[in-house]
Scaffold this active site. Sequence first.
Site, mmCIF file in Angstrom:
data_model
loop_
_atom_site.group_PDB
_atom_site.id
_atom_site.type_symbol
_atom_site.label_atom_id
_atom_site.label_comp_id
_atom_site.label_asym_id
_atom_site.label_seq_id
_atom_site.Cartn_x
_atom_site.Cartn_y
_atom_site.Cartn_z
ATOM 1 N N HIS A 166 11.840 -14.590 3.142
ATOM 2 C CA HIS A 166 11.382 -14.765 1.757
ATOM 3 C C HIS A 166 9.913 -14.380 1.616
ATOM 4 O O HIS A 166 9.192 -14.197 2.615
ATOM 5 C CB HIS A 166 11.587 -16.206 1.295
ATOM 6 N N CYS B 227 10.988 -20.087 8.813
ATOM 7 C CA CYS B 227 11.389 -18.904 8.051
ATOM 8 C C CYS B 227 10.565 -17.690 8.471
ATOM 9 O O CYS B 227 9.597 -17.784 9.227
ATOM 10 C CB CYS B 227 11.216 -19.156 6.560
#
Length: 412
Positions: free
Chosen positions: A344, A363
């Site tokens: 992301h 992430c």
Amino acid sequence: MEPEVQPRRPRPIKKILIIAVVCILAAAGGVFAAVAPGLAGGVMESEAGSAVRTSPGIAAPVVAPVTSESAPANGAKQVNPAAPVTLKVNNGTIERVTLTSTGGDTVDGIIDAAGTGWAAAAPLKFNTDYSYTFVVKDGAGRETSTTQSFSTVSSSHEADAAVYPLDGMKVGVGQPLQIIFSEPVLNRDAVEKAIKITSSAGQAGAFHWYSDKMVRYRAQDFWAANSTVTMDMQLFGVDLGNGQIANFNKKVNVSIGDKKVAVADAAAHTFTLSVNDQPVKTLPVSMGDKRFPSARGYGVLMEKNRFDHFRASSIGLKPDDPAYYGDVDVEYTIRLTLSGAYIHQALDSAFPYIGNANVSHGCIGFLPDGAAWVFDNMGTGDVVNIINTEGDYAAHDDGYGDWNIPWAEYDN
């Protein structure tokens, strides 16, 4: 002297009358068997020893009774809807058969060329009562009608399944085929035999059961780029075990796209995408820090959203934790694991660390332009290989971790 007149004795007529009656009856075609007085016990045999009288004076041949065998048996319960419904007769022929549900639906069937067999031409429905009426004719042309009934497997023993990818989807080379059953599967061999999977590239594969409800299938290597994989599931009527019966057949065709495999290097802080084995782009990233290192190994991209909302509580963080980040809106998200690892756009506060240090909660974070590029150029089924991280492998069923299982272990 005139002679004395003696009285006349009566003539013996009884025997004559009896014999006459016998003759009359015989002449009239009567059926008679008797012992005549004075005939030393002689018997006059009936002419009906090998005939059946259908009307006065007319004898017909003996006709063997019609016998029948039907399936399911009369009164049967919990009948598998895929079980054949059949009728077989001997010493006669089938004139007509009617198989209907209590709801009024008729099941078509076919009488064979000899007229002695009938079979339903369509499967039954679950949780349904059926009436089964058949008319047969014997050798003398007489018809007999019989009605039977049975009921099929109840809804409590009906099993469904969710299949992924969906029919017509286009996915990347790393996407396994997945079936999640609504009920536990004990008869795994029966299920696997009922599923035929073919690849236009000729790739063979193997099933791997993650639980008694979930099974996946993949080839030994990634699917061939730009190939087609077909999954033909003929599961209707398959007994999963414990009386649970599968209720569906389904055929799924999946298109495989270009081979897109990225390498995310936690030490170099880079993300390099190769398309059909040719490097096309390297971007700077920040990955999981020491407390939340990114999981190592292969990950397969799942769903993606242009805008998403992350909650720190979803990964167990509380407001008094230094790593707590509250609720945040995030852009260009692509899921890597069910537990919450994503690709992301990083939060603004992490921009200075992109390409220099790992500060995420596991992430892979990008600058806005990099996040948008990956979002536009990668999708479901594409692969990311995370290297040089202190993290362990994610659970194999936490997303699609199939490629982290050695082939010899997967194919068992």
